[in-house]
Design a protein around this motif. Structure first.
Motif, PDB file in Angstrom:
ATOM      1  N   ARG A   1       0.646  -1.224   0.027  1.00 21.11           N
ATOM      2  CA  ARG A   1      -0.002   0.187   0.010  1.00 21.11           C
ATOM      3  C   ARG A   1       0.933   1.161  -0.057  1.00 21.11           C
ATOM      4  O   ARG A   1       2.019   1.149   0.625  1.00 21.11           O
ATOM      5  N   ASP A   2       0.410   2.440  -0.551  1.00 25.26           N
ATOM      6  CA  ASP A   2       1.094   3.473  -0.615  1.00 25.26           C
ATOM      7  C   ASP A   2       1.245   4.166   0.783  1.00 25.26           C
ATOM      8  O   ASP A   2      -0.103   4.193   1.137  1.00 25.26           O
ATOM      9  N   PRO A   3       2.455   4.473   1.297  1.00 24.45           N
ATOM     10  CA  PRO A   3       2.181   4.985   2.516  1.00 24.45           C
ATOM     11  C   PRO A   3       1.819   6.461   2.737  1.00 24.45           C
ATOM     12  O   PRO A   3       1.195   6.962   3.997  1.00 24.45           O
ATOM     13  N   HIS A   4       1.702   7.096   1.806  1.00 23.14           N
ATOM     14  CA  HIS A   4       1.297   8.641   1.583  1.00 23.14           C
ATOM     15  C   HIS A   4      -0.233   8.472   1.658  1.00 23.14           C
ATOM     16  O   HIS A   4      -0.737   9.438   2.144  1.00 23.14           O
ATOM     17  N   ARG A   5      -0.985   7.427   0.996  1.00 30.85           N
ATOM     18  CA  ARG A   5      -2.437   7.397   1.255  1.00 30.85           C
ATOM     19  C   ARG A   5      -2.949   6.739   2.528  1.00 30.85           C
ATOM     20  O   ARG A   5      -4.019   6.804   2.712  1.00 30.85           O
ATOM     21  N   PHE A   6      -1.935   5.817   2.909  1.00 34.47           N
ATOM     22  CA  PHE A   6      -2.291   4.772   3.985  1.00 34.47           C
ATOM     23  C   PHE A   6      -1.487   4.832   4.876  1.00 34.47           C
ATOM     24  O   PHE A   6      -0.324   4.078   4.900  1.00 34.47           O
ATOM     25  N   PRO A   7      -1.640   5.352   5.933  1.00 33.61           N
ATOM     26  CA  PRO A   7      -0.668   5.662   7.126  1.00 33.61           C
ATOM     27  C   PRO A   7      -0.297   4.307   7.686  1.00 33.61           C
ATOM     28  O   PRO A   7       0.740   4.181   8.250  1.00 33.61           O
ATOM     29  N   ASP A   8      -1.035   3.224   7.703  1.00 36.10           N
ATOM     30  CA  ASP A   8      -0.945   2.062   8.296  1.00 36.10           C
ATOM     31  C   ASP A   8      -0.145   1.071   7.537  1.00 36.10           C
ATOM     32  O   ASP A   8       0.011  -0.049   7.794  1.00 36.10           O
ATOM     33  N   ALA A   9       0.256   1.657   6.060  1.00 35.11           N
ATOM     34  CA  ALA A   9       1.208   0.820   5.308  1.00 35.11           C
ATOM     35  C   ALA A   9       2.483   0.150   5.968  1.00 35.11           C
ATOM     36  O   ALA A   9       3.009   0.889   6.800  1.00 35.11           O
ATOM     37  N   THR A  10       2.575  -1.162   5.660  1.00 33.70           N
ATOM     38  CA  THR A  10       3.677  -1.735   6.061  1.00 33.70           C
ATOM     39  C   THR A  10       4.778  -1.710   5.246  1.00 33.70           C
ATOM     40  O   THR A  10       4.781  -2.191   3.841  1.00 33.70           O
ATOM     41  N   THR A  16       9.524 -12.236  -1.721  1.00 35.46           N
ATOM     42  CA  THR A  16       9.797 -13.248  -3.037  1.00 35.46           C
ATOM     43  C   THR A  16       8.656 -12.771  -4.193  1.00 35.46           C
ATOM     44  O   THR A  16       7.659 -12.231  -3.586  1.00 35.46           O
ATOM     45  N   TYR A  17       8.867 -13.042  -5.136  1.00 36.25           N
ATOM     46  CA  TYR A  17       7.867 -12.985  -6.196  1.00 36.25           C
ATOM     47  C   TYR A  17       6.781 -13.400  -6.110  1.00 36.25           C
ATOM     48  O   TYR A  17       5.607 -12.929  -6.380  1.00 36.25           O
ATOM     49  N   ILE A  18       6.390 -14.653  -5.505  1.00 33.16           N
ATOM     50  CA  ILE A  18       5.443 -15.445  -5.066  1.00 33.16           C
ATOM     51  C   ILE A  18       4.680 -14.519  -4.096  1.00 33.16           C
ATOM     52  O   ILE A  18       3.333 -14.334  -4.401  1.00 33.16           O
ATOM     53  N   GLN A  23      -0.199 -11.805  -2.578  1.00 32.09           N
ATOM     54  CA  GLN A  23      -0.550 -10.743  -1.745  1.00 32.09           C
ATOM     55  C   GLN A  23      -1.121  -9.639  -2.479  1.00 32.09           C
ATOM     56  O   GLN A  23      -1.582  -8.582  -2.000  1.00 32.09           O
ATOM     57  N   LYS A  24      -1.117  -9.645  -3.911  1.00 35.33           N
ATOM     58  CA  LYS A  24      -1.638  -8.786  -4.882  1.00 35.33           C
ATOM     59  C   LYS A  24      -1.030  -7.405  -4.585  1.00 35.33           C
ATOM     60  O   LYS A  24      -1.613  -6.512  -4.457  1.00 35.33           O
ATOM     61  N   ILE A  25       0.653  -7.338  -4.121  1.00 34.11           N
ATOM     62  CA  ILE A  25       1.118  -5.926  -3.813  1.00 34.11           C
ATOM     63  C   ILE A  25       1.431  -5.547  -5.337  1.00 34.11           C
ATOM     64  O   ILE A  25       1.960  -6.086  -5.991  1.00 34.11           O
ATOM     65  N   GLU A  26       0.755  -4.462  -5.428  1.00 37.84           N
ATOM     66  CA  GLU A  26       0.659  -3.629  -6.738  1.00 37.84           C
ATOM     67  C   GLU A  26       2.158  -2.645  -7.075  1.00 37.84           C
ATOM     68  O   GLU A  26       1.934  -1.362  -7.444  1.00 37.84           O
ATOM     69  N   VAL A  67      12.646  -7.686  -4.045  1.00 34.03           N
ATOM     70  CA  VAL A  67      12.005  -8.840  -4.709  1.00 34.03           C
ATOM     71  C   VAL A  67      13.107  -9.744  -5.264  1.00 34.03           C
ATOM     72  O   VAL A  67      13.414  -9.530  -6.136  1.00 34.03           O
ATOM     73  N   ILE A  68      12.730 -10.975  -4.661  1.00 34.30           N
ATOM     74  CA  ILE A  68      13.671 -11.963  -5.226  1.00 34.30           C
ATOM     75  C   ILE A  68      13.069 -13.300  -5.246  1.00 34.30           C
ATOM     76  O   ILE A  68      11.799 -13.383  -4.832  1.00 34.30           O
ATOM     77  N   GLY A  69      13.612 -14.470  -5.727  1.00 32.84           N
ATOM     78  CA  GLY A  69      13.246 -15.684  -5.875  1.00 32.84           C
ATOM     79  C   GLY A  69      13.275 -16.314  -4.544  1.00 32.84           C
ATOM     80  O   GLY A  69      13.839 -15.751  -3.613  1.00 32.84           O
TER      81      GLY A  69
END
Length: 70
Positions: A1-10, A16-18, A23-26, A67-69
């Motif tokens: 999540r974008d930390p500028h729009r979502f203060p609770d972003a981690t 990993t790629y998987i 997690q559908k991290i965009e 982001v790695i294998g």
């Protein structure tokens, strides 16, 4: 999540790629992630708008998320 729009972003240090796909991290298009995974290309996700970050990444500094294998 974008930390500028979502203060609770981690912030993740490494994923990993998987994990990114499951997690559908965009951070990128899913097809691009899959292609990087197939070719074993590491990805570095970082805030390009932070002054000085681009040269740091170019020098191989450990900033952002890697982001790695598995």
């Amino acid at each position: 999540r974008d930390p500028h729009r979502f203060p609770d972003a981690t912030m993740f240090k490494e994923l990993t790629y998987i994990e990114v796909l499951k997690q559908k991290i965009e951070v990128m298009d899913a097809t691009a992630i899959s292609l990087c995974m197939e070719q074993r290309l590491p990805i570095r996700v970082f805030n390009i708008t932070t002054p000085g970050n681009l040269p740091l990444v170019a020098r191989g500094e450990d900033i952002g998320t890697r982001v790695i294998g598995d």
